[in-house]
Design a protein around this motif. Structure first.
Motif, PDB file in Angstrom:
ATOM      1  N   LYS A 289      23.879 -12.220  32.521  1.00  0.00           N
ATOM      2  CA  LYS A 289      25.124 -11.482  32.275  1.00  0.00           C
ATOM      3  C   LYS A 289      26.110 -12.312  31.458  1.00  0.00           C
ATOM      4  O   LYS A 289      26.770 -11.813  30.539  1.00  0.00           O
ATOM      5  CB  LYS A 289      25.762 -11.048  33.594  1.00  0.00           C
ATOM      6  N   LYS A 290      26.203 -13.597  31.774  1.00  0.00           N
ATOM      7  CA  LYS A 290      27.108 -14.472  31.037  1.00  0.00           C
ATOM      8  C   LYS A 290      26.715 -14.557  29.562  1.00  0.00           C
ATOM      9  O   LYS A 290      27.569 -14.604  28.675  1.00  0.00           O
ATOM     10  CB  LYS A 290      27.104 -15.864  31.690  1.00  0.00           C
ATOM     11  N   LEU A 291      25.403 -14.572  29.291  1.00  0.00           N
ATOM     12  CA  LEU A 291      24.920 -14.622  27.914  1.00  0.00           C
ATOM     13  C   LEU A 291      25.388 -13.404  27.133  1.00  0.00           C
ATOM     14  O   LEU A 291      25.834 -13.493  25.993  1.00  0.00           O
ATOM     15  CB  LEU A 291      23.390 -14.691  27.876  1.00  0.00           C
ATOM     16  N   GLN A 292      25.280 -12.251  27.791  1.00  0.00           N
ATOM     17  CA  GLN A 292      25.699 -10.996  27.168  1.00  0.00           C
ATOM     18  C   GLN A 292      27.189 -11.029  26.858  1.00  0.00           C
ATOM     19  O   GLN A 292      27.629 -10.617  25.783  1.00  0.00           O
ATOM     20  CB  GLN A 292      25.355  -9.841  28.101  1.00  0.00           C
ATOM     21  N   GLN A 293      27.972 -11.544  27.784  1.00  0.00           N
ATOM     22  CA  GLN A 293      29.422 -11.577  27.623  1.00  0.00           C
ATOM     23  C   GLN A 293      29.867 -12.505  26.493  1.00  0.00           C
ATOM     24  O   GLN A 293      30.844 -12.224  25.805  1.00  0.00           O
ATOM     25  CB  GLN A 293      30.084 -11.991  28.942  1.00  0.00           C
ATOM     26  N   MET A 294      29.133 -13.610  26.309  1.00  0.00           N
ATOM     27  CA  MET A 294      29.551 -14.573  25.286  1.00  0.00           C
ATOM     28  C   MET A 294      29.074 -14.209  23.888  1.00  0.00           C
ATOM     29  O   MET A 294      29.475 -14.823  22.904  1.00  0.00           O
ATOM     30  CB  MET A 294      29.084 -15.983  25.651  1.00  0.00           C
TER      31      MET A 294
END
Length: 338
Positions: A289-294
């Protein structure tokens, strides 16, 4: 008479035993009918273009891909189809690259090779060559049956940019883990039209400028900050990140900070799975999820070969960061399933 151009780049398929030394040496493919007399029974008009010198496929690079694409583009109106004889080790890279360079392709470009030299008694070379020629010559209602770049090997036809080499010892050297085969050779040639691309309405366009300034970051348990930042802080413009499962990575702060720093520095990061089958689904688990957000880009179910060559292709065009990021997540030549 159907006209086919055979382009011989090198590889095992063109080797014969030197009667003096016993070593494998390339034979002159301009005399191909002497080595494969069965070709005369196909009743095709065959021409041969041989690279000089011939190449081990491990030496393939974007300049040679551009040369191949230019040969096809320059001879496009003369021939009904093209068969490229190529070493199997990097065949999937070449097939993927050609699929992007030859925009609006409406004729067959069939790559093939062999696991044993054409002069061996048990060789797979003759069957692969003869059937590849038949596929390149097949038409329906006056149009090519296969209007795309593909690989024929061991009785199966694969979309080029969906293929991987998975076996160096068996005749069954290639697979297409995330897309069905396009055709199968048995007693007859069976084409699976539902999986074959439609004929384009626009004329062929050659786009052969590639940018190779790409790094590869393959994750593994225990990877450390020095290893990661050797890639993320390097001078590359894009990074292909091979992750776990459906696109997951460690959630360690130093790792996500390193990726974020690279993205803020203008680097594209494309997430593909280490699994041969399946797709990246960013955000499915907390670890992605963090990858998607960044702003990490999803490679969905693209092969490593297609991801690398697609990035090189898009980065070679006059496109912005945002345009490349958007196009990486779109299917341009059937290379991914969204």
């Amino acid at each position: 008479m159907t006209k086919i151009l055979i382009i011989y780049t090198g590889g095992t398929i063109g080797m014969v035993n030197d009667p003096v030394t016993g070593a494998l040496i390339p034979f002159d493919f301009k005399q191909i009918q002497q080595n494969v007399p069965e070709l005369a029974r196909l009743n095709y008009d065959l021409d041969v273009h041989s690279f000089d010198p011939i190449l081990d496929s491990s030496n393939m690079n974007p300049e040679i891909w551009a040369e191949l694409a230019a040969i096809i583009s320059n001879q496009y109106d003369v021939y009904d189809g093209f068969v490229i004889l190529h070493g199997s080790d990097t065949m999937s890279f070449t097939a993927s690259a050609l699929s992007f360079m030859l925009k609006n392709l409406s004729k067959p470009v069939v790559l093939t090779g062999s696991q044993l030299p054409i002069g061996e008694i048990r060789t797979d070379a003759k069957e692969n060559l003869i059937t590849a020629l038949e596929i390149a010559a097949t038409k329906i209602n006056g149009q090519a049956m296969i209007p795309e770049v593909c690989i024929y090997f061991d009785y199966q036809l694969f979309r080029g940019n969906r293929s991987i080499k998975y076996n160096s010892e068996k005749f069954e050297a290639f697979r297409s883990p995330n897309y069905p085969i396009l055709a199968e050779a048995g007693v007859t040639l069976s084409f699976y039209s539902n999986y074959i691309q439609q004929h384009p309405s626009e004329p062929l366009v050659l786009e052969s400028v590639f940018n190779t300034n790409i790094g590869v970051l393959k994750l593994y348990p225990g990877i450390n900050i020095n290893t990661v930042q050797a890639i993320t802080r390097s001078s590359v413009q894009a990074i292909v990140m091979e992750t776990f499962g459906s696109g997951n990575t460690t959630t360690a702060q130093w790792f996500t900070d390193s990726l974020e720093e690279a993205i803020h520095a203008g680097k594209l990061i494309v997430d593909i799975s280490q699994c041969q089958r399946g797709a990246v689904e960013l955000g499915k688990y907390e670890t992605s999820k963090k990858l998607q957000q960044m702003g990490v880009i999803s490679g969905f179910d693209m092969t490593f070969e297609a991801t690398i060559t697609k990035l090189m292709y898009l980065m070679g065009q006059d496109l912005s960061y945002q345009q490349i990021a958007a196009l990486m997540e779109q299917s341009l030549r059937g290379e991914l399933t969204v």
